[in-house]
Enzyme design. Structure first.
Site, PDB file in Angstrom:
ATOM      1  N   TYR A  61     -18.757  14.104 -16.363  1.00  0.00           N
ATOM      2  CA  TYR A  61     -19.039  12.672 -16.251  1.00  0.00           C
ATOM      3  C   TYR A  61     -20.076  12.423 -15.144  1.00  0.00           C
ATOM      4  CZ  TYR A  61     -18.150   7.790 -15.127  1.00  0.00           C
ATOM      5  OH  TYR A  61     -18.304   6.461 -14.863  1.00  0.00           O
ATOM      6  N   ARG A  67       0.823  -1.215   0.000  1.00  0.00           N
ATOM      7  CA  ARG A  67       0.000   0.000   0.000  1.00  0.00           C
ATOM      8  C   ARG A  67       0.858   1.267   0.000  1.00  0.00           C
ATOM      9  NH1 ARG A  67      -1.747   1.918   4.537  1.00  0.00           N
ATOM     10  NH2 ARG A  67      -1.893  -0.120   5.541  1.00  0.00           N
ATOM     11  N   ASP A 120     -10.035  17.569 -15.466  1.00  0.00           N
ATOM     12  CA  ASP A 120     -10.230  16.172 -15.853  1.00  0.00           C
ATOM     13  C   ASP A 120      -9.973  16.108 -17.352  1.00  0.00           C
ATOM     14  OD1 ASP A 120     -11.172  13.696 -16.689  1.00  0.00           O
ATOM     15  OD2 ASP A 120     -12.896  13.688 -15.325  1.00  0.00           O
ATOM     16  N   LYS A 175      -9.886   4.566 -19.557  1.00  0.00           N
ATOM     17  CA  LYS A 175     -10.292   4.951 -20.907  1.00  0.00           C
ATOM     18  C   LYS A 175      -9.089   4.860 -21.861  1.00  0.00           C
ATOM     19  CE  LYS A 175     -14.084   5.630 -18.626  1.00  0.00           C
ATOM     20  NZ  LYS A 175     -14.488   6.917 -18.089  1.00  0.00           N
TER      21      LYS A 175
HETATM   22  C1  LIG Z   1     -14.954   7.389 -16.834  1.00  0.00           C
HETATM   23  C2  LIG Z   1     -14.678   8.777 -16.424  1.00  0.00           C
HETATM   24  C3  LIG Z   1     -14.387   9.090 -15.082  1.00  0.00           C
HETATM   25  C4  LIG Z   1     -14.440   8.075 -13.980  1.00  0.00           C
HETATM   26  O1  LIG Z   1     -13.443   7.117 -14.097  1.00  0.00           O
HETATM   27  P1  LIG Z   1     -13.572   5.592 -13.556  1.00  0.00           P
HETATM   28  O2  LIG Z   1     -12.272   5.010 -13.969  1.00  0.00           O
HETATM   29  O3  LIG Z   1     -14.770   4.997 -14.240  1.00  0.00           O
HETATM   30  O4  LIG Z   1     -13.768   5.667 -12.086  1.00  0.00           O
HETATM   31  C5  LIG Z   1     -14.086  10.410 -14.776  1.00  0.00           C
HETATM   32  N1  LIG Z   1     -14.083  11.364 -15.722  1.00  0.00           N
HETATM   33  C6  LIG Z   1     -14.370  11.108 -17.009  1.00  0.00           C
HETATM   34  C7  LIG Z   1     -14.352  12.227 -18.012  1.00  0.00           C
HETATM   35  C8  LIG Z   1     -14.694   9.810 -17.410  1.00  0.00           C
HETATM   36  O5  LIG Z   1     -14.993   9.555 -18.690  1.00  0.00           O
END
Ligand SMILES: *Cc1c(COP(=O)(O)O)cnc(C)c1O
Length: 429
Positions: free
Chosen positions: A133, A80, A206, A231
């Protein structure tokens, strides 16, 4: 986990003498600065002098032998608190964003929640982009308010109006998603960074839809970048993960007391992450790091395919609207051309004339698969109001039932266009 070459991986001891594990390839050779694709392949790891491994090994051990109590080998102690595989990935990703401090998480949402805890406290006020999101919206509208935060959504893509709202809202933290999910709204990060800092707040971006190949928010003035590595960075729909990259030298705001006694945000985040256990599995970090090496190649093709699909959809009589900032008719086109000149990514949204048509389209394609998520090699189609943005479903600034989101993958674009053409033409009249 922390990536730094100058800080400890320890969590059970206060001593800071430990050097950590400096996995890092040379970024500059003589006077040559390497390009993104070269660095994506070589950052974070130099061939192992002992074994000659040319890729970072998958270290699965949850604990590490000590020379004497508290005397660690290479700074590793317990899973961790730091792992060589996750550190190599975090280091590579940080460097591609133009920073030295990166931290990787078990999911994008876990990364987001940890950033909020790092930089604000209950009572703090957050302004976030209106279009975000679904999970981010839930974090800011459900979870954080119950824990004492306040938040407001503002359309941060609207230049002067956005700057005025920020001046009157006086947030502690500004959260931009650009391009945004699911409307592909583009926000001028440099301009929002300027007003954010003028009012004494910090800016988080983000950048999941853009990836560091298309957009580097820290160079535009942001303080923190977050990614869902699930992603494009992972890129193959086989992991869930998140990342946080801090601007070099970022400090914890003077209005809050650092939990672990340091104003250095990287040091605080290192301690916070190990304290709450929000760490990525080395197996997932290993896959994400493999994905990172082909990121430029893949994202360039995602952009080409998505633009071809968006152009096709714009000309189709059954399509009421297309949202893609790579189209010269899109409201985000001008800012996107400056901010992400290499392309606008692989997500395209479209509106049909009714929700029934949108739902029918989602079940009528053969190459595009009906599934949530985006950023992987296979093309996906989904209905945001039901599948990914249900907390924002509805009219009045919400996500309408007429909207369909496409995650354009790496199949041949003519096959994707033929699939969509057939599905649109077979919608009931
Ligand atoms: C999918 C996504 C998230 C969240 O990510 P996870 O890996 O599903 O927890 C946050 N921001 C955007 C723009 C996303 O497409």
């Amino acid at each position: 986990m922390s990536t730094t070459t100058d800080s400890s991986n320890r969590c059970f001891s206060d001593e800071s003498a430990c050097t950590g594990h400096p996995h890092s390839a040379t970024q500059v050779w003589g006077t040559r600065e390497f390009a993104f694709e070269t660095r994506a392949i070589h950052e974070g790891f130099a061939p192992d002098p002992l074994t000659g491994d040319v890729v970072p090994p998958l270290h699965v051990s949850s604990t590490h032998v000590q020379n004497a109590p508290g005397d660690l080998k290479e700074g590793f102690e317990y899973g961790r608190c730091g792992n060589p595989t996750t550190n190599a990935f975090a280091s590579a990703l940080a460097r591609l964003e133009g920073a030295t401090h990166g931290f990787v998480f078990p999911s994008g949402m876990s990364a987001e929640d940890t950033v909020v805890r790092l930089l604000t406290r209950p009572g703090s006020h957050i302004v976030h982009s209106t279009d975000v999101y679904g999970g981010t919206h839930k974090l800011f509208s459900v979870v954080k308010p119950a824990e004492g935060w306040t938040s407001t959504s503002v359309d941060l893509s609207q230049g002067d109006a956005a700057r005025k709202r920020l001046e009157s809202e006086r947030p502690d933290l500004v959260w931009v998603e650009s391009p945004s999910n699911p409307f592909l709204t583009v926000t001028d990060i440099r301009s929002i960074a300027e007003v954010t800092h003028r009012i004494g707040a910090l800016l988080v971006v983000d950048s999941t839809f853009a990836t560091p190949y298309l957009q580097r928010p820290l160079e535009l003035g942001a303080d923190v970048v977050v990614h869902s590595t699930t992603k494009y960075i992972g890129g193959h729909s086989d992991i869930v993960g998140g990342a946080v990259i801090l601007r070099n030298g970022l400090e914890i705001p003077s209005s809050i007391t650092p939990l672990f006694g340091s104003r250095d945000a990287a040091e605080e985040l290192r301690c916070l992450q190990m304290a709450i256990g929000a760490v990525q599995s080395p197996r997932d970090a290993h896959l994400a790091h493999r994905g990172l090496k082909t990121l430029g190649l893949r994202v360039a093709r995602h952009c080409d395919n998505a633009l071809a699909v968006a152009q096709f959809l714009s000309a189709h009589p059954r399509v009421a609207a297309v949202h893609y900032p790579g189209l010269s008719t899109d409201p985000g086109y001008d800012v996107a051309s400056r901010q992400m000149p290499r392309g606008c990514g692989g997500v395209v949204s479209l509106q049909l004339r009714s929700e029934a048509e949108a739902l029918a389209l989602c079940t009528s394609t053969h190459v595009l698969t009906l599934a949530a998520s985006l950023g992987a090699v296979e093309s996906l189609i989904e209905h945001p109001a039901i599948m990914t943005h249900s907390t924002r479903a509805g009219g009045g600034g919400g996500v309408p039932g007429t909207l369909v989101r496409l995650a354009v993958g790496l199949e041949d674009p003519s096959d994707l266009i033929a699939d969509l053409d057939h599905a649109l033409n077979s919608l009931p009249a």
